[in-house]
Design a protein around this motif. Structure first.
Motif, PDB file in Angstrom:
ATOM      1  N   ASP A   1      38.398 -44.045 -56.130  1.00  0.00           N
ATOM      2  CA  ASP A   1      37.636 -45.280 -55.927  1.00  0.00           C
ATOM      3  C   ASP A   1      38.553 -46.465 -56.197  1.00  0.00           C
ATOM      4  O   ASP A   1      39.462 -46.387 -57.036  1.00  0.00           O
ATOM      5  N   CYS A   2      38.306 -47.539 -55.497  1.00  0.00           N
ATOM      6  CA  CYS A   2      39.205 -48.692 -55.578  1.00  0.00           C
ATOM      7  C   CYS A   2      38.416 -49.980 -55.446  1.00  0.00           C
ATOM      8  O   CYS A   2      37.828 -50.264 -54.399  1.00  0.00           O
ATOM      9  N   GLN A   3      38.401 -50.723 -56.523  1.00  0.00           N
ATOM     10  CA  GLN A   3      37.812 -52.070 -56.435  1.00  0.00           C
ATOM     11  C   GLN A   3      38.918 -53.041 -56.027  1.00  0.00           C
ATOM     12  O   GLN A   3      39.960 -53.110 -56.684  1.00  0.00           O
ATOM     13  N   LEU A   4      38.712 -53.742 -54.950  1.00  0.00           N
ATOM     14  CA  LEU A   4      39.798 -54.515 -54.345  1.00  0.00           C
ATOM     15  C   LEU A   4      40.194 -55.730 -55.185  1.00  0.00           C
ATOM     16  O   LEU A   4      41.367 -56.110 -55.211  1.00  0.00           O
ATOM     17  N   PHE A   5      39.226 -56.334 -55.848  1.00  0.00           N
ATOM     18  CA  PHE A   5      39.550 -57.490 -56.688  1.00  0.00           C
ATOM     19  C   PHE A   5      39.543 -57.108 -58.165  1.00  0.00           C
ATOM     20  O   PHE A   5      38.703 -56.332 -58.607  1.00  0.00           O
ATOM     21  N   SER A   6      40.487 -57.682 -58.907  1.00  0.00           N
ATOM     22  CA  SER A   6      40.545 -57.443 -60.348  1.00  0.00           C
ATOM     23  C   SER A   6      39.682 -58.479 -61.076  1.00  0.00           C
ATOM     24  O   SER A   6      39.469 -59.577 -60.558  1.00  0.00           O
ATOM     25  N   PRO A   7      39.156 -58.167 -62.246  1.00  0.00           N
ATOM     26  CA  PRO A   7      39.312 -56.877 -62.917  1.00  0.00           C
ATOM     27  C   PRO A   7      38.380 -55.820 -62.320  1.00  0.00           C
ATOM     28  O   PRO A   7      37.337 -56.155 -61.755  1.00  0.00           O
TER      29      PRO A   7
ATOM     30  N   LEU B   1      42.376 -44.211 -50.775  1.00  0.00           N
ATOM     31  CA  LEU B   1      41.457 -45.127 -51.454  1.00  0.00           C
ATOM     32  C   LEU B   1      40.074 -45.091 -50.814  1.00  0.00           C
ATOM     33  O   LEU B   1      39.938 -45.128 -49.589  1.00  0.00           O
ATOM     34  N   MET B   2      39.057 -45.047 -51.664  1.00  0.00           N
ATOM     35  CA  MET B   2      37.669 -44.997 -51.172  1.00  0.00           C
ATOM     36  C   MET B   2      36.808 -45.914 -52.039  1.00  0.00           C
ATOM     37  O   MET B   2      37.311 -46.600 -52.910  1.00  0.00           O
ATOM     38  N   HIS B   3      35.504 -45.933 -51.748  1.00  0.00           N
ATOM     39  CA  HIS B   3      34.556 -46.728 -52.534  1.00  0.00           C
ATOM     40  C   HIS B   3      34.998 -48.199 -52.552  1.00  0.00           C
ATOM     41  O   HIS B   3      34.968 -48.867 -53.578  1.00  0.00           O
ATOM     42  N   TYR B   4      35.425 -48.683 -51.381  1.00  0.00           N
ATOM     43  CA  TYR B   4      35.925 -50.065 -51.288  1.00  0.00           C
ATOM     44  C   TYR B   4      34.867 -50.995 -50.689  1.00  0.00           C
ATOM     45  O   TYR B   4      33.887 -50.560 -50.087  1.00  0.00           O
TER      46      TYR B   4
ATOM     47  N   MET C   1      37.605 -54.752 -47.138  1.00  0.00           N
ATOM     48  CA  MET C   1      38.760 -53.855 -47.063  1.00  0.00           C
ATOM     49  C   MET C   1      39.787 -54.267 -45.998  1.00  0.00           C
ATOM     50  O   MET C   1      40.998 -54.244 -46.264  1.00  0.00           O
ATOM     51  N   PRO C   2      39.372 -54.650 -44.773  1.00  0.00           N
ATOM     52  CA  PRO C   2      40.387 -54.960 -43.751  1.00  0.00           C
ATOM     53  C   PRO C   2      41.400 -56.018 -44.185  1.00  0.00           C
ATOM     54  O   PRO C   2      42.562 -55.990 -43.767  1.00  0.00           O
TER      55      PRO C   2
END
Ligand SMILES: O=c1ccn([C@@H]2O[C@H](COP(=O)(O)O)[C@@H](O)[C@H]2O)c(=O)[nH]1
Ligand SMILES: [Zn+2]
Ligand SMILES: [Zn+2]
Length: 246
Positions: A187-193, A216-219, A223-224
């Motif tokens: 899983d990958c959250q595109l923006f931190s934190p 990477l998934m769960h985005y 994403m694009p």
């Protein structure tokens, strides 16, 4: 031995352009990993009937992971008239019924009062590889997602790591890499934190050999905008079937 993974959804909990969850195909056996509220529609779009699924595994009780279980349960009980195996950690079994499904599924008039009335519940112990079919073992690895709430990543055939939802855990990923893990679906959250998920920035700290094996998934819907900004990692594509040596 090889197995195939098809993300029936690659989106985060609140994504609107992507669904959620995954199918694993192994030697004629089909395992659904999580059955969130988007899963029945995604399967319908893919032309996969709910009765083609041989078992469902649940990682934790957020709605993008269990929100489709009510439909699955009702369809199996009233349309297919049989039970589907439900693979779930022993410490999630009661939680799943009492805190999530009971409200919609309990039917006192028909004495339908437990998870076992709908499913063939297979309670899994963490860190214990379990054969669910010849050529497919699953092992639950505790995930650090929401404090105090059980959540599990899944190791398939000891080779493919499927994070489900977890915060970044670099030491675990390094350990699995050194033990011969061939793919990391994370899983990958595109923006931190990342808060309750691994963020892209955290995943980018992984060494190149691990990144090269990471999908990477769960985005999110954005994403694009991040294509080309994921180092040696790749966004896994919704509905595409990937083959892994495992
Ligand atoms: O403590 C929390 C709990 C939830 N969130 C947010 O909710 C979603 C839940 O869905 P997931 O299945 O975990 O994706 C999560 O993504 C967070 O956005 C939170 O931030 N903190
Ligand atoms: Zn989620
Ligand atoms: Zn979650």
């Amino acid at each position: 031995m090889s197995l195939q993974i098809q993300m029936i959804g690659t989106g985060s909990a609140f994504a609107k352009t992507y669904y959620n969850n995954a199918l694993v195909y192994a030697g004629g056996f089909t395992l659904l990993i999580d059955c969130g509220y988007t899963a029945p529609r995604a399967l319908h779009e893919l032309g996969v009937s709910l009765d083609e699924i041989d078992a469902v595994l649940i990682s934790h009780i957020h709605a993008d992971h269990v929100g489709g279980l009510e439909e699955l349960a009702f369809r199996y009980m009233y349309a297919f008239k049989r039970k589907i195996p439900l693979l779930v950690s022993s410490d999630l079994e009661t939680v799943l019924w009492e805190q999530s499904l009971r409200g919609g599924l309990e039917n006192l008039a028909e004495n339908v009062t437990t998870l076992n009335d709908y499913f063939d519940v297979v309670a899994l112990d963490e860190h214990t590889p379990t054969a669910v079919h010849p050529g497919l073992t699953v092992e639950l690895l505790p995930a650090d997602h929401i404090p105090g709430k059980p959540c599990y990543s899944v190791l398939l055939n000891g080779k493919i790591f499927f994070s489900a939802d977890t915060r970044f855990n670099g030491p675990l990923l390094h350990e699995l890499h050194h033990k011969g893990c061939t793919a990391f679906l994370h899983d990958c959250q595109l923006f931190s934190p990342g808060l309750v998920h691994a963020s892209l920035d955290e995943l980018l700290t992984l060494p190149k050999p691990i990144q090269q094996k990471t999908l990477l998934m769960h985005y999110g819907d954005d994403m694009p905008q991040f294509i080309g900004k994921t180092g040696d990692m790749t966004f896994i594509e919704q509905f595409k079937t990937y083959t892994f040596e495992a």
